[in-house]
Design a protein around this motif. Structure first.
Motif, short mmCIF file in Angstrom:
data_model
loop_
_atom_site.label_atom_id
_atom_site.label_comp_id
_atom_site.label_asym_id
_atom_site.label_seq_id
_atom_site.Cartn_x
_atom_site.Cartn_y
_atom_site.Cartn_z
N GLU A 71 0.80 -1.22 0.00
CA GLU A 71 0.00 0.00 0.00
C GLU A 71 0.84 1.27 0.00
OE1 GLU A 71 -0.05 -1.60 4.30
OE2 GLU A 71 0.26 -2.32 2.26
N THR A 72 2.12 1.17 0.36
CA THR A 72 2.98 2.36 0.37
C THR A 72 4.10 2.29 -0.67
OG1 THR A 72 4.38 1.38 2.10
CG2 THR A 72 2.55 2.78 2.82
N SER A 73 4.08 1.25 -1.49
CA SER A 73 5.13 1.10 -2.50
C SER A 73 4.57 1.44 -3.88
CB SER A 73 5.67 -0.33 -2.51
OG SER A 73 4.74 -1.21 -3.12
N ASN A 74 5.48 1.61 -4.81
CA ASN A 74 5.07 1.89 -6.19
C ASN A 74 5.19 0.65 -7.06
OD1 ASN A 74 4.58 4.69 -5.76
ND2 ASN A 74 6.79 5.07 -5.80
N ILE A 75 5.25 -0.50 -6.42
CA ILE A 75 5.42 -1.76 -7.15
C ILE A 75 4.07 -2.45 -7.29
CG2 ILE A 75 6.56 -4.00 -7.15
CD1 ILE A 75 8.78 -2.77 -5.49
N SER A 76 3.76 -2.90 -8.48
CA SER A 76 2.50 -3.60 -8.72
C SER A 76 2.61 -5.06 -8.30
CB SER A 76 2.12 -3.52 -10.20
OG SER A 76 1.03 -4.36 -10.49
N SER A 77 1.51 -5.59 -7.77
CA SER A 77 1.47 -7.01 -7.42
C SER A 77 0.76 -7.83 -8.49
CB SER A 77 0.74 -7.20 -6.08
OG SER A 77 -0.61 -6.76 -6.17
N GLN A 78 0.57 -7.23 -9.66
CA GLN A 78 -0.21 -7.86 -10.71
C GLN A 78 0.36 -9.21 -11.15
OE1 GLN A 78 -3.08 -6.49 -11.45
NE2 GLN A 78 -3.67 -8.17 -12.81
N GLU A 79 1.68 -9.36 -11.05
CA GLU A 79 2.29 -10.63 -11.48
C GLU A 79 1.84 -11.80 -10.61
OE1 GLU A 79 6.60 -11.21 -10.37
OE2 GLU A 79 6.44 -9.07 -9.84
N PHE A 80 1.31 -11.50 -9.42
CA PHE A 80 0.86 -12.55 -8.51
C PHE A 80 -0.66 -12.70 -8.49
CE2 PHE A 80 4.65 -10.52 -6.40
CZ PHE A 80 5.56 -11.49 -6.78
N TYR A 81 -1.33 -11.95 -9.35
CA TYR A 81 -2.79 -11.83 -9.28
C TYR A 81 -3.50 -13.19 -9.34
CZ TYR A 81 -7.56 -10.66 -10.71
OH TYR A 81 -8.93 -10.59 -10.80
N ASP A 82 -3.16 -14.01 -10.31
CA ASP A 82 -3.87 -15.28 -10.49
C ASP A 82 -3.77 -16.17 -9.25
OD1 ASP A 82 -4.69 -14.55 -13.01
OD2 ASP A 82 -3.09 -15.64 -14.05
N ASP A 83 -2.56 -16.29 -8.71
CA ASP A 83 -2.39 -17.12 -7.52
C ASP A 83 -3.10 -16.51 -6.31
OD1 ASP A 83 -0.88 -19.32 -8.46
OD2 ASP A 83 0.92 -18.08 -8.52
N TYR A 84 -3.05 -15.21 -6.18
CA TYR A 84 -3.72 -14.56 -5.05
C TYR A 84 -5.23 -14.81 -5.10
CZ TYR A 84 0.46 -11.94 -3.59
OH TYR A 84 1.70 -11.58 -3.12
N CYS A 85 -5.81 -14.71 -6.27
CA CYS A 85 -7.25 -14.94 -6.40
C CYS A 85 -7.60 -16.39 -6.06
CB CYS A 85 -7.72 -14.59 -7.81
SG CYS A 85 -7.71 -12.82 -8.17
N LYS A 86 -6.76 -17.31 -6.46
CA LYS A 86 -6.99 -18.72 -6.14
C LYS A 86 -6.93 -18.95 -4.63
CE LYS A 86 -5.07 -20.44 -10.51
NZ LYS A 86 -3.92 -21.15 -11.14
N LEU A 87 -5.96 -18.31 -3.98
CA LEU A 87 -5.84 -18.46 -2.52
C LEU A 87 -7.04 -17.84 -1.81
CD1 LEU A 87 -2.04 -17.74 -1.96
CD2 LEU A 87 -3.22 -19.92 -1.62
N VAL A 88 -7.46 -16.68 -2.26
CA VAL A 88 -8.64 -16.04 -1.67
C VAL A 88 -9.84 -16.98 -1.73
CG1 VAL A 88 -10.38 -14.24 -2.04
CG2 VAL A 88 -7.96 -13.64 -2.04
N SER A 89 -10.08 -17.54 -2.89
CA SER A 89 -11.23 -18.44 -3.06
C SER A 89 -11.11 -19.67 -2.17
CB SER A 89 -11.34 -18.87 -4.53
OG SER A 89 -11.58 -17.76 -5.37
N GLN A 90 -9.90 -20.18 -2.05
CA GLN A 90 -9.72 -21.38 -1.23
C GLN A 90 -9.90 -21.08 0.26
OE1 GLN A 90 -9.83 -24.23 -2.21
NE2 GLN A 90 -8.44 -25.68 -1.23
N TRP A 91 -9.33 -19.96 0.73
CA TRP A 91 -9.50 -19.61 2.14
C TRP A 91 -10.97 -19.38 2.47
CZ3 TRP A 91 -5.57 -21.73 3.53
CH2 TRP A 91 -4.26 -21.31 3.35
N ILE A 92 -11.68 -18.74 1.56
CA ILE A 92 -13.11 -18.49 1.79
C ILE A 92 -13.88 -19.80 1.85
CG2 ILE A 92 -15.20 -17.46 0.80
CD1 ILE A 92 -13.36 -15.24 -0.31
N SER A 93 -13.49 -20.76 1.02
CA SER A 93 -14.18 -22.05 1.02
C SER A 93 -13.95 -22.81 2.33
CB SER A 93 -13.72 -22.90 -0.16
OG SER A 93 -12.41 -23.42 0.04
N PHE A 94 -12.83 -22.50 3.01
CA PHE A 94 -12.53 -23.16 4.28
C PHE A 94 -13.39 -22.61 5.43
CE2 PHE A 94 -7.91 -24.27 2.97
CZ PHE A 94 -8.33 -25.51 2.51
N LEU A 95 -13.78 -21.35 5.34
CA LEU A 95 -14.44 -20.70 6.48
C LEU A 95 -15.72 -21.40 6.93
CD1 LEU A 95 -13.85 -16.91 5.73
CD2 LEU A 95 -12.78 -18.31 7.50
#
Length: 210
Positions: A71-95
């Protein structure tokens, strides 16, 4: 196991050169295999994993999801986007699996796992593109709202921090106690403002209100 548990902590506490590109190397190397491993975990396995495995997942995930202060850097995290979205979906499925766990012997494990997952979901909201993805998940807001009465202060705070990021005005109006969001923030800000050890948390809370 010891290596995976302790190395992430060393990287976070490393006193030397904090070159962002250097800190992104673990994510570039380990994120995809880690994501594949998580996706292949049976949905209820995380509830029954050992304390050592939970610590390993939690510590490793820190350097994969938030290796730098995005949030304070000028670096994009877009290169990790696909994996991050997969992890989000998986963590939510665990809840839902975790919240259905009623055995008294599993209450402590459930609290620890829930705390980690909710913290991680909040970390994902710091990535604008991933946050946009999270707002499209139909069951995310209802799932988090069902957890707002959890008896663990930090987890409860992070639930509301997530909700504050993904809810729109109409969603907030449908809440039974929308004023509770402000109450939770005030409580944590009051407890953190004069505590030097909680300086980072205090700043983080303010940033999450923006």
């Amino acid at each position: 196991m010891l290596l995976l548990t302790t190395c992430p902590l060393f990287l976070r506490w490393y006193p030397g050169d904090h070159n962002p590109d250097l800190f992104l190397q673990p994510a570039r190397t380990l994120l995809t295999p880690f994501t594949s491993w998580v996706l292949n975990c049976p949905s209820d396995s995380i509830v029954h994993c050992s304390e050592e495995v939970r610590d390993m997942i939690r510590h490793l995930n820190v350097i994969l999801v938030r290796p730098i202060d995005w949030e304070t850097s000028n670096i994009s995290s877009q290169e990790f986007y696909d994996d991050y979205c997969k992890l989000v979906s998986q963590w939510i499925s665990f809840l839902p699996i975790i919240t259905r766990t009623e055995s008294s012997s599993e209450v402590s494990d459930r609290t620890t796992i829930t705390r980690f997952i909710v913290q991680d979901l909040y970390n994902f909201t710091l990535h604008p593109s991933v946050l946009n993805f999270m707002t499209t998940i139909p069951n995310l807001i209802p799932t988090l709202l069902k957890m707002t009465d959890i008896q663990q202060d930090e987890t409860q705070l992070n639930i509301y921090r997530c909700l504050g990021k993904i809810m729109v005005e109409d969603d907030i109006k449908t809440m039974a106690h929308p004023d509770k969001i402000a109450m939770i923030y005030i409580k944590f800000l009051s407890n953190s403002i004069d505590d030097v050890k909680k300086k980072d948390r205090f700043h983080s809370l303010f940033e999450s209100l923006i």
